[in-house]
Design a protein around this motif. Structure first.
Motif, PDB file in Angstrom:
ATOM      1  N   ALA A 183      43.511  46.643  56.538  1.00  0.00           N
ATOM      2  CA  ALA A 183      42.072  46.722  56.828  1.00  0.00           C
ATOM      3  C   ALA A 183      41.365  45.398  56.582  1.00  0.00           C
ATOM      4  CB  ALA A 183      41.431  47.814  55.966  1.00  0.00           C
ATOM      5  N   PHE A 184      42.013  44.480  55.833  1.00  0.00           N
ATOM      6  CA  PHE A 184      41.392  43.198  55.501  1.00  0.00           C
ATOM      7  C   PHE A 184      41.911  42.040  56.353  1.00  0.00           C
ATOM      8  CE2 PHE A 184      40.877  45.899  51.861  1.00  0.00           C
ATOM      9  CZ  PHE A 184      39.627  45.597  51.373  1.00  0.00           C
ATOM     10  N   VAL A 185      43.014  42.248  57.050  1.00  0.00           N
ATOM     11  CA  VAL A 185      43.592  41.155  57.833  1.00  0.00           C
ATOM     12  C   VAL A 185      43.592  41.451  59.326  1.00  0.00           C
ATOM     13  CG1 VAL A 185      45.034  40.341  55.942  1.00  0.00           C
ATOM     14  CG2 VAL A 185      45.937  42.065  57.492  1.00  0.00           C
ATOM     15  N   ARG A 186      43.410  42.705  59.723  1.00  0.00           N
ATOM     16  CA  ARG A 186      43.359  43.064  61.137  1.00  0.00           C
ATOM     17  C   ARG A 186      42.142  43.942  61.395  1.00  0.00           C
ATOM     18  NH1 ARG A 186      48.832  43.951  59.847  1.00  0.00           N
ATOM     19  NH2 ARG A 186      50.237  42.380  60.713  1.00  0.00           N
ATOM     20  N   TYR A 187      41.678  43.887  62.631  1.00  0.00           N
ATOM     21  CA  TYR A 187      40.538  44.723  63.030  1.00  0.00           C
ATOM     22  C   TYR A 187      41.070  45.837  63.920  1.00  0.00           C
ATOM     23  CZ  TYR A 187      35.841  45.963  64.628  1.00  0.00           C
ATOM     24  OH  TYR A 187      34.678  46.631  64.894  1.00  0.00           O
ATOM     25  N   PRO A 188      40.952  47.093  63.533  1.00  0.00           N
ATOM     26  CA  PRO A 188      41.508  48.197  64.328  1.00  0.00           C
ATOM     27  C   PRO A 188      40.918  48.236  65.737  1.00  0.00           C
ATOM     28  CG  PRO A 188      40.863  48.959  62.142  1.00  0.00           C
ATOM     29  CD  PRO A 188      40.309  47.569  62.299  1.00  0.00           C
ATOM     30  N   LEU A 189      41.778  48.362  66.735  1.00  0.00           N
ATOM     31  CA  LEU A 189      41.307  48.422  68.116  1.00  0.00           C
ATOM     32  C   LEU A 189      40.436  49.656  68.348  1.00  0.00           C
ATOM     33  CD1 LEU A 189      44.495  47.324  70.105  1.00  0.00           C
ATOM     34  CD2 LEU A 189      42.553  45.943  69.397  1.00  0.00           C
ATOM     35  N   GLN A 190      40.733  50.729  67.637  1.00  0.00           N
ATOM     36  CA  GLN A 190      39.917  51.940  67.772  1.00  0.00           C
ATOM     37  C   GLN A 190      38.472  51.680  67.349  1.00  0.00           C
ATOM     38  OE1 GLN A 190      40.795  55.074  64.981  1.00  0.00           O
ATOM     39  NE2 GLN A 190      40.288  56.690  66.468  1.00  0.00           N
ATOM     40  N   GLU A 191      38.314  50.978  66.223  1.00  0.00           N
ATOM     41  CA  GLU A 191      36.971  50.653  65.750  1.00  0.00           C
ATOM     42  C   GLU A 191      36.261  49.731  66.741  1.00  0.00           C
ATOM     43  OE1 GLU A 191      35.416  51.695  62.965  1.00  0.00           O
ATOM     44  OE2 GLU A 191      37.098  52.995  62.418  1.00  0.00           O
ATOM     45  N   ALA A 192      36.995  48.746  67.276  1.00  0.00           N
ATOM     46  CA  ALA A 192      36.390  47.815  68.239  1.00  0.00           C
ATOM     47  C   ALA A 192      35.937  48.542  69.498  1.00  0.00           C
ATOM     48  CB  ALA A 192      37.393  46.719  68.588  1.00  0.00           C
ATOM     49  N   MET A 193      36.763  49.460  70.011  1.00  0.00           N
ATOM     50  CA  MET A 193      36.399  50.196  71.225  1.00  0.00           C
ATOM     51  C   MET A 193      35.189  51.090  70.989  1.00  0.00           C
ATOM     52  SD  MET A 193      36.957  50.733  74.381  1.00  0.00           S
ATOM     53  CE  MET A 193      38.578  50.065  74.735  1.00  0.00           C
ATOM     54  N   MET A 194      35.134  51.736  69.830  1.00  0.00           N
ATOM     55  CA  MET A 194      33.986  52.596  69.513  1.00  0.00           C
ATOM     56  C   MET A 194      32.696  51.782  69.472  1.00  0.00           C
ATOM     57  SD  MET A 194      35.665  55.002  66.538  1.00  0.00           S
ATOM     58  CE  MET A 194      34.048  55.546  66.000  1.00  0.00           C
ATOM     59  N   LYS A 195      32.768  50.619  68.853  1.00  0.00           N
ATOM     60  CA  LYS A 195      31.568  49.786  68.745  1.00  0.00           C
ATOM     61  C   LYS A 195      31.135  49.264  70.117  1.00  0.00           C
ATOM     62  CE  LYS A 195      29.729  46.451  65.427  1.00  0.00           C
ATOM     63  NZ  LYS A 195      28.800  47.409  64.818  1.00  0.00           N
ATOM     64  N   ASP A 196      32.111  48.878  70.951  1.00  0.00           N
ATOM     65  CA  ASP A 196      31.784  48.424  72.310  1.00  0.00           C
ATOM     66  C   ASP A 196      31.151  49.543  73.129  1.00  0.00           C
ATOM     67  OD1 ASP A 196      32.715  45.832  71.947  1.00  0.00           O
ATOM     68  OD2 ASP A 196      34.772  46.373  72.473  1.00  0.00           O
ATOM     69  N   THR A 197      31.700  50.742  73.030  1.00  0.00           N
ATOM     70  CA  THR A 197      31.178  51.867  73.805  1.00  0.00           C
ATOM     71  C   THR A 197      29.743  52.185  73.417  1.00  0.00           C
ATOM     72  OG1 THR A 197      33.425  52.782  73.958  1.00  0.00           O
ATOM     73  CG2 THR A 197      31.588  54.268  74.452  1.00  0.00           C
ATOM     74  N   LEU A 198      29.472  52.189  72.125  1.00  0.00           N
ATOM     75  CA  LEU A 198      28.109  52.461  71.652  1.00  0.00           C
ATOM     76  C   LEU A 198      27.145  51.380  72.130  1.00  0.00           C
ATOM     77  CD1 LEU A 198      28.758  53.668  67.990  1.00  0.00           C
ATOM     78  CD2 LEU A 198      27.854  55.027  69.872  1.00  0.00           C
ATOM     79  N   GLU A 199      27.582  50.132  72.095  1.00  0.00           N
ATOM     80  CA  GLU A 199      26.697  49.043  72.512  1.00  0.00           C
ATOM     81  C   GLU A 199      26.395  49.127  74.012  1.00  0.00           C
ATOM     82  OE1 GLU A 199      26.488  44.715  70.880  1.00  0.00           O
ATOM     83  OE2 GLU A 199      27.930  44.708  72.528  1.00  0.00           O
ATOM     84  N   ARG A 200      27.415  49.453  74.818  1.00  0.00           N
ATOM     85  CA  ARG A 200      27.169  49.577  76.258  1.00  0.00           C
ATOM     86  C   ARG A 200      26.201  50.713  76.561  1.00  0.00           C
ATOM     87  NH1 ARG A 200      32.766  48.219  76.822  1.00  0.00           N
ATOM     88  NH2 ARG A 200      33.304  50.431  76.746  1.00  0.00           N
ATOM     89  N   ALA A 201      26.285  51.791  75.774  1.00  0.00           N
ATOM     90  CA  ALA A 201      25.383  52.919  75.994  1.00  0.00           C
ATOM     91  C   ALA A 201      23.948  52.575  75.587  1.00  0.00           C
ATOM     92  CB  ALA A 201      25.870  54.133  75.223  1.00  0.00           C
ATOM     93  N   ARG A 202      23.810  51.803  74.543  1.00  0.00           N
ATOM     94  CA  ARG A 202      22.470  51.479  74.036  1.00  0.00           C
ATOM     95  C   ARG A 202      21.832  50.314  74.790  1.00  0.00           C
ATOM     96  NH1 ARG A 202      24.184  51.640  67.621  1.00  0.00           N
ATOM     97  NH2 ARG A 202      24.282  53.930  67.406  1.00  0.00           N
ATOM     98  N   GLU A 203      22.642  49.328  75.177  1.00  0.00           N
ATOM     99  CA  GLU A 203      22.107  48.140  75.849  1.00  0.00           C
ATOM    100  C   GLU A 203      22.928  47.843  77.106  1.00  0.00           C
ATOM    101  OE1 GLU A 203      20.857  44.896  73.003  1.00  0.00           O
ATOM    102  OE2 GLU A 203      22.144  46.054  71.656  1.00  0.00           O
TER     103      GLU A 203
END
Length: 772
Positions: free
Chosen positions: A680-700
């Motif tokens: 959790a400290f050396v890699r960024y989970p792709l699942q978390e990245a996709m969730m954040k991208d999806t939310l951002e596209r929906a909001r903006e």
């Protein structure tokens, strides 16, 4: 050898010193003219203005409300009131997790101290081994030694109590470490999921770009990522060697400060005599000239040099390094690129997460990648010699900072130092102060070494420096002080021993040095932490700058900015106390209350400082926690090995082997935590990245991400400069990225054809349907 009376004198002096510091701080923080020093964070965030003052002219500088002075310790409960979630929003996750290190120390050592005092202190105290040794073997000891493991006779069955407590301490420490690791990992993931948009979420740093005779670095980077990341590549910014330009800008700033100083001095004096300066060394010798005219000429000359160098950096391809910041359309795409290999050759097109722009250490980006290995090897060798040669002067000073050492070197002082109070003062304070003075310049040396190694972010520089500071403390402050004993000759005998005898030697010396470490904790951990809250250095610097250099509100903000908390110096200090606590818990439990006072006092003081003063320079989302966890594990293993060595000297042959399992269990536990929590400290989970991208596209849905990222990683010297043409220079750098006609015909480094053309990759402008 220090006695309870000596420790009492030292404790009284340090407690009194800390109390005086708190009273001085309480007085200074209430004065309106110090408000920007002791509440600088609120000013920098725009949440505080100059305090309202009454009483005319005097009220502008001195607080005339007498009732406010009665609550001089009111800041302590106020520092504890802010909830952790609010504190994260206010100061960032790095600062909050840093505070949790102190809180972890309290959670580990409070139960250990109670258990040790309830079990081990009675076991140690109810023996008479030291009394017999004093009568029959002429061995000197103090009343403090009766509380230690030294008071148990050799081969006694009472050592089983220490072994059982060692297991209990290990299990409790590992349990708290696991719970804290899990908590911090969850805090990090929640923070990353909830934080706002940042350039580093979409950007990777690409290094070791291979040379190409047909294309510039910028063209080659664009071509490569258009081919290999065709659906996700957005833009890039090449790395330029602007170190000389940055030096010139820094030089101009210093010259401008002197010019402002002399102009303000001339204006305020209301005299016709113009200020004079000398052109020699430090302005102390040489030809006398008009100071204002001299610095006006120097500023103009440097401005011209800056303009010329800026043009060279922008237009000369030799200033472009084989590295680039590459930005993508989504966080998911950036995570894929940062965490994968780009080509068959693993030494080319190296990608890593880009640090956030304010965390970038720009001078090191100009270091060629191929030289980094040599630089780091050289610094590792230099650090080795620094560490192991530094132990000689430390041991020598420690041998002199005792009654016997002083009498040996200066026998004429014997009449003075044999007086009870002077004797207690020397044995209770001198050794700790001498060691503290020896370490003053060490952090600056270690940070310089880390910068030479070429790391590209301030956060990693601090973590690297902290790692070396910890090793230095382990070898010199802990082992060096233990081996030093009462005489410098003990160091030579230690160095001549075989490796299998070292744990026994150190283990035998550990109880003897307990009183030294108690005095060091009081000097460094009590009075030192209390002195931290005074902020004397920032206070003096602010008032000097405010008096001589400040002309605008921006100048005032720069003058009062105290910087960050200093992870590279603070965290290794904390780890030294973890080491001392874990080593001495089964040996000399008397040391534990002193450590608890340090952790409690430091937690309150630094919580206050983080809320009101320190302005964190970067946010790494607690990326340093694996280092913290690993160092506590190291301290735990060292404590187990030294206890085994100590029991070996006590001929506890039947009991000592049962300790062998402890290091094995501890190492296994560390490997489990490393596999379970460290990703959790050396890699960024792709699942978390996709969730954040999806939310951002929906909001903006209409977000102009390219405009947001376009100049995020342009060198600071091209942003907000002094000249009017700075905006034009930034535009040139941006246009170099936006409009790049691709000349390259070779297929050597292109795994697949361009999706637009089979021969070459077009520019972004062509892809967008524009003409170049």
């Amino acid at each position: 050898m220090a006695t309870l009376k000596d420790i009492g004198v030292s404790a009284g002096i340090n407690i009194l010193t800390a109390f005086i510091f708190f009273i001085i701080f309480a007085f200074l923080r209430l004065q309106p003219f110090n408000d920007r020093v002791y509440f600088s964070k609120w000013y920098l965030r725009g949440l505080r203005s100059s305090p309202a003052s009454g009483g005319g002219f005097a009220g502008r500088f001195v607080n005339l409300e007498l009732r406010s002075y009665l609550k001089f310790l009111h800041w302590m409960p106020e520092a504890l009131k802010m909830p952790e979630r609010e504190l994260i929003d206010h100061a960032g996750l790095d600062s909050v997790v840093y505070l949790r290190i102190y809180w972890l120390g309290l959670k580990i050592f409070a139960p250990i101290a109670m258990l040790a005092w309830a079990v081990l202190v009675p076991v140690n105290w109810t023996n008479n081994e030291l009394e017999l040794a004093k009568h029959f073997k002429n061995v000197t000891s103090s009343d403090i030694d009766k509380l230690t493991i030294s008071n148990i006779p050799e081969g006694s069955n009472r050592f089983w109590a220490h072994i059982i407590m060692a297991y209990a301490f290990t299990i409790w420490t590992c349990y708290m470490l696991m719970k804290e690791y899990e908590t911090v990992a969850n805090m990090r993931l929640q923070f990353l999921a909830s934080e706002g948009r940042r350039p580093d979420q979409f950007t990777v740093l690409v290094r070791n770009v291979p040379p190409d005779p047909d294309e510039t670095v910028s063209e080659l980077v664009e071509h490569f990522f258009l081919v290999n990341h065709p659906d996700n590549y957005l833009t890039h910014q090449v790395v330029c060697n602007a170190n000389k330009l940055a030096d010139l800008v820094s030089k101009k700033t210093k010259l401008q400060n002197w010019l402002d100083y002399y102009q303000l001095k001339y204006t305020r004096n209301n005299s016709q005599i113009r200020p004079i300066t000398k052109l020699g060394c430090l302005g102390l010798c040489g030809q006398k000239v008009d100071a204002i005219e001299h610095y006006i000429a120097e500023v103009d000359k440097t401005s011209k040099e800056i303009a010329e160098e800026r043009e060279n950096v922008v237009n000369d391809q030799k200033s472009v390094m084989p590295a680039s910041f590459v930005s993508f359309k989504t966080r998911w795409a950036a995570a894929v690129c940062a965490q994968t290999t780009q080509t068959r050759n693993p030494t080319e097109w190296l990608t890593e997460w880009a640090a956030e722009p304010r965390d970038i250490y720009w001078p090191n980006l100009a270091i060629p990648y191929v030289s980094l290995t040599v630089r780091r090897l050289v610094m590792n060798v230099a650090f080795f010699f620094l560490t192991f040669f530094f132990i000689i002067p430390i041991a020598f000073v420690q041998s002199l900072a005792t009654i016997e050492g002083i009498e040996k070197v200066a026998p004429f002082l014997k009449v003075i130092i044999e007086k009870d109070f002077i004797k207690s003062l020397i044995q209770g304070l001198l050794a700790g102060i001498a060691l503290k003075l020896f370490l003053i310049f060490l952090p600056a040396i270690l940070m310089t070494m880390s910068k030479f190694e070429g790391f590209t972010s301030v956060s990693f520089l601090e973590r690297r420096s902290a790692s070396r500071y910890y090793i230095f403390n382990l070898v010199n402050v802990f082992l060096g002080s233990v081996i030093a004993g009462a005489a410098f000759e003990q160091l030579n005998s230690f160095l001549n021993q075989s490796p299998n005898q070292i744990p026994k030697t150190i283990g035998m010396a550990i109880p003897m040095k307990a009183t030294f470490f108690i005095t060091y904790i009081m000097v460094d951990g009590w009075a030192g932490v209390a002195g931290e809250i005074l902020m004397l250095k920032p206070l003096i610097i602010y008032h000097l700058k405010n008096a001589f250099l400040v002309k605008t509100e921006k100048d005032r903000e720069e003058a009062m900015n105290p910087g960050s908390i200093g992870f590279n110096t603070g965290e290794p200090q904390i780890q030294l106390y973890f080491l001392l606590g874990l080593v001495y818990a089964p040996v000399t439990p008397m040391l534990l209350p002193f450590i608890l006072v340090f952790f409690a006092l430091a937690y309150v003081v630094y919580r206050h400082q983080i809320i009101n003063v320190y302005n964190q320079e970067y946010e790494s989302a607690a990326a340093f926690w694996p280092d913290v966890h690993g160092r506590v594990i190291t301290a735990l293993i060292i404590s187990q090995l030294l206890l085994m060595g100590l029991l070996g000297t006590k001929h506890a042959a039947s009991a000592a082997p049962f300790l062998i399992a402890l290091p094995v269990i501890t190492i296994g536990f560390h490997r489990f935590c490393k596999g379970r929590f460290e990703p959790a400290f050396v890699r960024y989970p792709l699942q978390e990245a996709m969730m954040k991208d999806t939310l951002e596209r929906a909001r903006e849905p209409n977000l102009n991400l390219k405009g947001y990222l376009q100049d995020a990683y342009i060198h600071p010297v091209f942003k907000g400069g002094d000249n009017d043409d700075d905006g034009d220079m930034v535009g040139k750098l941006e246009n170099e990225v936006i409009i790049v006609p691709t000349k390259r015909q070779s297929r050597r480094n292109t795994p697949a054809p361009s999706r637009i053309s089979g021969e070459s990759s077009p520019s972004l402008a062509v892809i967008n349907g524009k003409e170049v």
